[in-house]
Design a protein around this motif. Sequence first.
Motif, short mmCIF file in Angstrom:
data_model
loop_
_atom_site.label_atom_id
_atom_site.label_comp_id
_atom_site.label_asym_id
_atom_site.label_seq_id
_atom_site.Cartn_x
_atom_site.Cartn_y
_atom_site.Cartn_z
N ARG A 17 0.84 -1.21 0.00
CA ARG A 17 0.00 0.00 0.00
C ARG A 17 0.87 1.26 0.00
NH1 ARG A 17 -3.92 -1.48 4.79
NH2 ARG A 17 -4.63 -3.44 3.95
N ALA A 18 1.96 1.21 0.82
CA ALA A 18 2.84 2.37 0.93
C ALA A 18 3.56 2.65 -0.37
CB ALA A 18 3.85 2.16 2.05
N SER A 19 3.91 1.58 -1.09
CA SER A 19 4.65 1.77 -2.34
C SER A 19 3.75 2.23 -3.49
CB SER A 19 5.36 0.47 -2.73
OG SER A 19 4.38 -0.50 -3.03
N GLY A 20 2.43 2.11 -3.31
CA GLY A 20 1.50 2.57 -4.34
C GLY A 20 1.57 4.09 -4.49
N LYS A 21 1.63 4.61 -5.78
CA LYS A 21 1.77 6.05 -6.02
C LYS A 21 0.45 6.76 -5.75
CE LYS A 21 5.39 5.68 -9.44
NZ LYS A 21 5.74 5.85 -10.84
N PRO A 22 0.48 7.81 -4.91
CA PRO A 22 -0.75 8.55 -4.69
C PRO A 22 -1.13 9.33 -5.95
CG PRO A 22 1.09 9.68 -3.66
CD PRO A 22 1.62 8.39 -4.20
N ALA A 23 -2.40 9.58 -6.09
CA ALA A 23 -2.86 10.33 -7.26
C ALA A 23 -2.30 11.74 -7.23
CB ALA A 23 -4.39 10.39 -7.26
N ARG A 24 -1.75 12.18 -8.36
CA ARG A 24 -1.20 13.53 -8.42
C ARG A 24 -2.32 14.55 -8.32
NH1 ARG A 24 1.79 13.96 -13.75
NH2 ARG A 24 0.18 12.53 -14.38
N PRO A 25 -2.08 15.65 -7.57
CA PRO A 25 -3.13 16.65 -7.43
C PRO A 25 -3.61 17.18 -8.77
CG PRO A 25 -1.32 17.11 -5.93
CD PRO A 25 -0.89 15.98 -6.81
N TRP A 63 -5.88 14.78 -10.30
CA TRP A 63 -7.14 14.76 -9.56
C TRP A 63 -7.99 15.96 -9.95
CZ3 TRP A 63 -9.38 17.87 -5.75
CH2 TRP A 63 -10.41 17.28 -5.04
N LEU A 64 -7.33 17.10 -10.04
CA LEU A 64 -8.08 18.31 -10.41
C LEU A 64 -8.63 18.21 -11.82
CD1 LEU A 64 -5.85 21.12 -8.89
CD2 LEU A 64 -8.16 20.50 -8.21
N ARG A 65 -7.78 17.64 -12.70
CA ARG A 65 -8.23 17.50 -14.08
C ARG A 65 -9.46 16.61 -14.16
NH1 ARG A 65 -3.07 16.15 -17.59
NH2 ARG A 65 -2.44 15.38 -15.58
N ARG A 66 -9.40 15.51 -13.39
CA ARG A 66 -10.53 14.60 -13.43
C ARG A 66 -11.80 15.28 -12.93
NH1 ARG A 66 -7.74 9.15 -11.04
NH2 ARG A 66 -6.73 8.48 -12.94
N LEU A 67 -11.61 16.21 -12.01
CA LEU A 67 -12.77 16.87 -11.42
C LEU A 67 -13.30 18.01 -12.29
CD1 LEU A 67 -14.60 17.17 -8.95
CD2 LEU A 67 -12.90 18.74 -8.02
N PHE A 68 -12.35 18.84 -12.76
CA PHE A 68 -12.78 20.09 -13.38
C PHE A 68 -12.98 20.00 -14.89
CE2 PHE A 68 -11.11 21.85 -9.40
CZ PHE A 68 -12.24 22.52 -9.01
N VAL A 69 -12.25 19.11 -15.54
CA VAL A 69 -12.40 19.04 -17.00
C VAL A 69 -13.84 18.70 -17.40
CG1 VAL A 69 -11.75 17.71 -19.05
CG2 VAL A 69 -9.99 18.66 -17.57
N PRO A 70 -14.45 17.67 -16.79
CA PRO A 70 -15.85 17.41 -17.15
C PRO A 70 -16.75 18.58 -16.77
CG PRO A 70 -14.91 15.58 -15.94
CD PRO A 70 -13.94 16.71 -15.82
N ALA A 71 -16.45 19.21 -15.62
CA ALA A 71 -17.30 20.33 -15.19
C ALA A 71 -17.19 21.49 -16.16
CB ALA A 71 -16.86 20.78 -13.79
N MET A 127 -14.42 9.04 -2.16
CA MET A 127 -15.56 9.64 -1.48
C MET A 127 -15.71 11.11 -1.89
SD MET A 127 -18.01 9.45 0.75
CE MET A 127 -18.93 10.50 1.82
N ILE A 128 -14.56 11.86 -1.72
CA ILE A 128 -14.60 13.29 -2.06
C ILE A 128 -14.87 13.46 -3.56
CG2 ILE A 128 -13.19 15.38 -2.21
CD1 ILE A 128 -11.83 14.42 0.37
N ALA A 129 -14.16 12.64 -4.34
CA ALA A 129 -14.35 12.73 -5.79
C ALA A 129 -15.79 12.43 -6.18
CB ALA A 129 -13.41 11.75 -6.50
N SER A 130 -16.40 11.49 -5.46
CA SER A 130 -17.79 11.15 -5.76
C SER A 130 -18.71 12.32 -5.46
CB SER A 130 -18.18 9.92 -4.94
OG SER A 130 -19.55 9.71 -5.05
#
Lengths: 161, 155
Positions: free
Chosen positions: A82-90, A93-101, B1-4
């Motif tokens: 779990r620790a070695s898994g790469k966290p999502a880049r901000p 994350w922002l692109r995924r959120l705002f591009v569709p919006a 959760m937040i993304a949802s």
Amino acid sequence: MKELKTQLELQAYVDGQLGPLATWRVERKVASDPEARALIARFEALKRMLAANELERCVPEPREFYWSAIARQIELLQLRQRASGKPARPALWLRRLFVPALATAAIALLIGVAALQFNSSPARSVSRHEVVVAVADPGAVTYRDHASGVTLVWFSYPAQN
Amino acid sequence: MIASVFGKLWVLGALVVIAVSTAAPQAVYAGGERKLEAQLIWGTNEAESPDPNHKPAEPEVQRKLRSLPFKWTNYFEVNRVQFTVAQGRTNRVVMSKECEIAVRSLGDTVIEVTLFGKGERVGTITQALPKGELLVTGGNAPNFTAWFVVIRQID
């Protein structure tokens, strides 16, 4: 030589893993098949031999301690994964959120503009610099000065003081 | 959760944008009451008007009238009327004994002006009239002078 499926079926019969119906079928087959009987005899002999000669392995720790150590190792391994898994880049994350919006907002804006443009209201069919003149006077002249924002409609109507 | 949660929010936001972008103009027009001003102007080459009630047209109006291809050098204000007109309604305004106008607001910045001379309809003009612009109607008057009705939005 029996085919593999039959061998596996007979092996399961010897191990007692068949259901009642399958057991009945195998027993019928074995009764009329000397080769099957011989194979069963071999399987039973092998089973007895394995049971009698299974190698006993001794561990120095008590049973609970031994298994709990394995459980801790597994947990540790999972934590590391779990620790070695790469966290999502901000940014991602922002692109995924705002591009569709933003895309939806842009579409909405286009719909809004189109609704304004194609509205059937007579007022909106007149553009900013369009002058519609309906006159009884055929000699009327329309002049538009864009620079000063003046629209002139000149009538030949003879005013009298 | 937040993304949802945000995922649901942007869908909601988009719906709001659609609703606002399509409904907002309607709301503006629906409640719109335009405040307009009409001036009856006399154009002449005389330095002074023989009527003491006349006063020189305001500088802004004079400047714009002078920008038009006319020969007159002076413009005098005969009458000035401020009035309001609601969308879809018509307001009839008396400018002088012989001159009247009927102004109808068609929504947005568009107005329909009908000019009457001695009670007879001279013509109807449909024109977008945003703030800062002038709609000028005019015609010849005796002694090589001219009459003008200048309409503009004042708020």
